[in-house]
Scaffold this active site. Structure first.
Site, PDB file in Angstrom:
ATOM      1  N   ASN A   1       0.827  -1.195   0.000  1.00  0.00           N
ATOM      2  CA  ASN A   1       0.000   0.000   0.000  1.00  0.00           C
ATOM      3  C   ASN A   1       0.876   1.265   0.000  1.00  0.00           C
ATOM      4  OD1 ASN A   1      -2.403   1.666   0.170  1.00  0.00           O
ATOM      5  ND2 ASN A   1      -3.434  -0.155   0.967  1.00  0.00           N
ATOM      6  N   ARG A   2       0.301   2.395   0.342  1.00  0.00           N
ATOM      7  CA  ARG A   2       0.978   3.669   0.089  1.00  0.00           C
ATOM      8  C   ARG A   2       1.711   4.219   1.309  1.00  0.00           C
ATOM      9  NH1 ARG A   2      -3.301   2.972  -2.908  1.00  0.00           N
ATOM     10  NH2 ARG A   2      -3.106   3.444  -5.129  1.00  0.00           N
TER      11      ARG A   2
ATOM     12  N   HIS B   1       3.380  -0.153  -2.732  1.00  0.00           N
ATOM     13  CA  HIS B   1       3.724  -1.579  -2.827  1.00  0.00           C
ATOM     14  C   HIS B   1       5.231  -1.843  -2.891  1.00  0.00           C
ATOM     15  CE1 HIS B   1      -0.453  -2.235  -2.954  1.00  0.00           C
ATOM     16  NE2 HIS B   1      -0.664  -2.229  -4.238  1.00  0.00           N
TER      17      HIS B   1
ATOM     18  N   HIS C   1      -1.395  -9.972  -3.451  1.00  0.00           N
ATOM     19  CA  HIS C   1      -2.218  -9.081  -4.279  1.00  0.00           C
ATOM     20  C   HIS C   1      -2.955  -9.853  -5.377  1.00  0.00           C
ATOM     21  CE1 HIS C   1      -3.515  -5.407  -6.181  1.00  0.00           C
ATOM     22  NE2 HIS C   1      -2.745  -4.650  -5.432  1.00  0.00           N
ATOM     23  N   SER C   2      -3.430 -11.066  -5.075  1.00  0.00           N
ATOM     24  CA  SER C   2      -4.161 -11.832  -6.092  1.00  0.00           C
ATOM     25  C   SER C   2      -5.433 -11.117  -6.510  1.00  0.00           C
ATOM     26  CB  SER C   2      -4.516 -13.217  -5.547  1.00  0.00           C
ATOM     27  OG  SER C   2      -3.339 -13.988  -5.518  1.00  0.00           O
ATOM     28  N   TYR C   3      -5.732 -11.205  -7.808  1.00  0.00           N
ATOM     29  CA  TYR C   3      -6.959 -10.649  -8.382  1.00  0.00           C
ATOM     30  C   TYR C   3      -7.903 -11.825  -8.617  1.00  0.00           C
ATOM     31  CZ  TYR C   3      -4.751  -6.146  -9.804  1.00  0.00           C
ATOM     32  OH  TYR C   3      -4.134  -4.923  -9.848  1.00  0.00           O
TER      33      TYR C   3
ATOM     34  N   ASP D   1     -11.494   0.833  -3.521  1.00  0.00           N
ATOM     35  CA  ASP D   1     -10.046   0.752  -3.330  1.00  0.00           C
ATOM     36  C   ASP D   1      -9.812   1.342  -1.945  1.00  0.00           C
ATOM     37  OD1 ASP D   1      -7.354   0.469  -3.621  1.00  0.00           O
ATOM     38  OD2 ASP D   1      -7.162   1.723  -5.406  1.00  0.00           O
TER      39      ASP D   1
ATOM     40  N   GLN E   1      -7.424  -4.321   2.361  1.00  0.00           N
ATOM     41  CA  GLN E   1      -7.686  -3.399   1.255  1.00  0.00           C
ATOM     42  C   GLN E   1      -8.573  -4.144   0.268  1.00  0.00           C
ATOM     43  OE1 GLN E   1      -6.279  -0.222   1.067  1.00  0.00           O
ATOM     44  NE2 GLN E   1      -6.832   0.387  -1.008  1.00  0.00           N
TER      45      GLN E   1
ATOM     46  N   GLU F   1      -6.615  -7.662   0.040  1.00  0.00           N
ATOM     47  CA  GLU F   1      -5.222  -7.592   0.483  1.00  0.00           C
ATOM     48  C   GLU F   1      -5.210  -7.404   2.000  1.00  0.00           C
ATOM     49  OE1 GLU F   1      -3.497  -4.364  -2.032  1.00  0.00           O
ATOM     50  OE2 GLU F   1      -5.341  -4.673  -3.118  1.00  0.00           O
TER      51      GLU F   1
HETATM   52  C1  GLA Z   1      -3.813  -1.645  -4.545  1.00  0.00           C
HETATM   53  C2  GLA Z   1      -4.007  -0.204  -4.462  1.00  0.00           C
HETATM   54  C3  GLA Z   1      -4.631   0.275  -5.721  1.00  0.00           C
HETATM   55  C4  GLA Z   1      -3.799  -0.105  -6.901  1.00  0.00           C
HETATM   56  C5  GLA Z   1      -3.564  -1.561  -6.936  1.00  0.00           C
HETATM   57  C6  GLA Z   1      -2.615  -1.933  -8.032  1.00  0.00           C
HETATM   58  O1  GLA Z   1      -4.997  -2.322  -4.463  1.00  0.00           O
HETATM   59  O2  GLA Z   1      -4.749   0.210  -3.359  1.00  0.00           O
HETATM   60  O3  GLA Z   1      -4.823   1.652  -5.674  1.00  0.00           O
HETATM   61  O4  GLA Z   1      -2.577   0.529  -6.818  1.00  0.00           O
HETATM   62  O5  GLA Z   1      -3.065  -1.988  -5.698  1.00  0.00           O
HETATM   63  O6  GLA Z   1      -2.978  -1.414  -9.268  1.00  0.00           O
END
Ligand code: GLA
Length: 376
Positions: free
Chosen positions: A107-108, A133, A207-209, A276, A313, A341
């Site tokens: 995250n940020r 990340h 960070h699996s989608y 998000d 997240q 996440e």
């Molecule tokens: C996380 C962040 C999003 C984005 C994704 C990757 O989920 O919170 O804003 O950056 O990763 O694209």
């Protein structure tokens, strides 16, 4: 004499945990290893297949990435439920963290800097002025070492990596371990551990989608989600938390009862639109309790998320825009997947009221996250 050998072998198997990979010739191998190509600098990448016969996971040494995850639907039909690529090349060129192990800090981090014990640290900025990340070359972009670790919980692979002192601006040599296990309870269990020789923030996640109907099956907006979180951490336009912890009640973030993901999209103010957000898990939403549940009405597949972490997240693939072509050449569109996440709150280094993310020498960082699969 010969006819007694299988009995002896079976008895030995009860005692020796690793036997599941070497059991009788007619049983499937529970951990298999294959070459998966090379990085541009010539480093070989391996991919491991872990299976319990129903749930099969493929994980690779590049980024300690989960590549495929095959689980049964309500008719018992197996299908992959994660976005990704067919080849290593896809992951090397344009991977928006599909399946990735994210660190040193997921995250940020606002302004890509922080102070710790009176010292200032400048991080690599890769998300406007912020660090996202782990920075430019996070743990998702390094080749990890792998070891088969099959034990009592099931077939497993352990990845290890040393992040050197100063890596992306972070202090201290950090030794990281990530273990993927496919358990008998149809779970993908991810255990993380880390130690350091200087104080440093550490936040690891996966960070699996996910798309429970399959990675090529369009939007996830008709899937339902419940998140055991009465609160979230509001952020500014750059998704940096303001520092407040606010109730979800009365907002489109209230998933305390199962709700269609797309139901309140029009009420979201985000651009691109979608979720998000960092959800603060309730005190009783930690392992062994379930933190979040996703249900796909089309296939009946269910994911339950269980975690030791204080937050999750929830991200609905808002930045996917059709430019990334994944498995089978499919262009992944906006909201074609969701991420859960499990992690600490974003930008925790700047908020004393958030749970601490600082790891000190002599301590061991640990986190466990489980994705449990079923169908109804
Ligand atoms: C996380 C962040 C999003 C984005 C994704 C990757 O989920 O919170 O804003 O950056 O990763 O694209």
């Amino acid at each position: 004499m010969r006819s007694r050998l299988p009995i002896i072998a079976a008895a030995a198997c009860l005692l020796v945990a690793t036997c599941v990979e070497e059991s009788a010739a007619d049983a499937p191998r529970r951990v298999a290893r294959m070459d998966f190509g090379k990085t541009p600098d010539g480093t070989a990448v391996e991919i491991y297949t872990l299976t319990n016969g129903k749930v099969t996971a493929k994980v690779m040494t590049y980024g300690a990435i989960l590549v495929d995850l095959v689980v049964p639907d309500r008719d018992g039909k197996p299908g992959d439920v994660v976005l990704g690529f067919d080849t290593l090349q896809g992951y090397l060129t344009a991977n928006p963290y599909f399946g990735a192990t994210v660190g040193r800090v997921a995250n940020r981090v606002g302004g890509a800097k922080f102070s710790l014990d009176g010292k200032d640290y400048q991080l690599a900025a890769n998300n406007g002025p912020n660090s996202l990340h782990g920075g430019i070359k996070g743990f998702d972009k390094v080749v990890w070492k792998a070891k088969e670790m099959t034990g009592p919980d099931g077939p497993a692979v352990q990845f290890t990596h040393r992040s050197p002192d100063g890596d992306e601006g972070y202090p201290g040599n950090l030794d990281v371990r990530v273990t993927y296990t496919v358990t008998a309870a149809n779970e993908l269990k991810i255990d993380y551990a880390a130690t350091t020789d200087k104080a440093t923030p550490v936040v690891l996640t996966n960070h699996s989608y996910f798309n429970l109907a399959g990675p090529a099956s369009g939007s996830i907006l008709d899937e339902e989600i419940a998140i055991k979180a009465a609160n979230y951490t509001p952020g500014d336009e750059e998704m940096i938390p303001t520092g407040s912890i606010a109730p979800v009640k009365g907002t489109p973030l209230d998933f305390t009862t199962p709700t269609k993901i797309g139901k309140r999209f029009d009420q979201l103010k985000a651009e691109p639109i979608g979720y998000d957000h960092n959800f603060v898990l309730d005190a009783d939403a930690k392992l062994p309790n379930v933190a979040a549940t996703v249900f796909d009405p089309k296939t009946g597949r269910v994911i339950e998320l269980l975690t030791t972490e204080p937050a999750v997240q929830f991200y609905t693939g808002n930045f996917l825009d059709g430019t990334v072509k994944g498995k089978g050449g499919v262009a992944y569109a906006k909201n074609q997947a969701l991420c859960l996440e499990a992690q600490h709150f974003p930008d925790s280094v700047h908020h004393a009221n958030f749970p601490s993310t600082i790891l000190r020498p002599g301590q061991t960082y640990r986190q466990t996250t489980i994705y449990r699969f079923s169908a109804r």
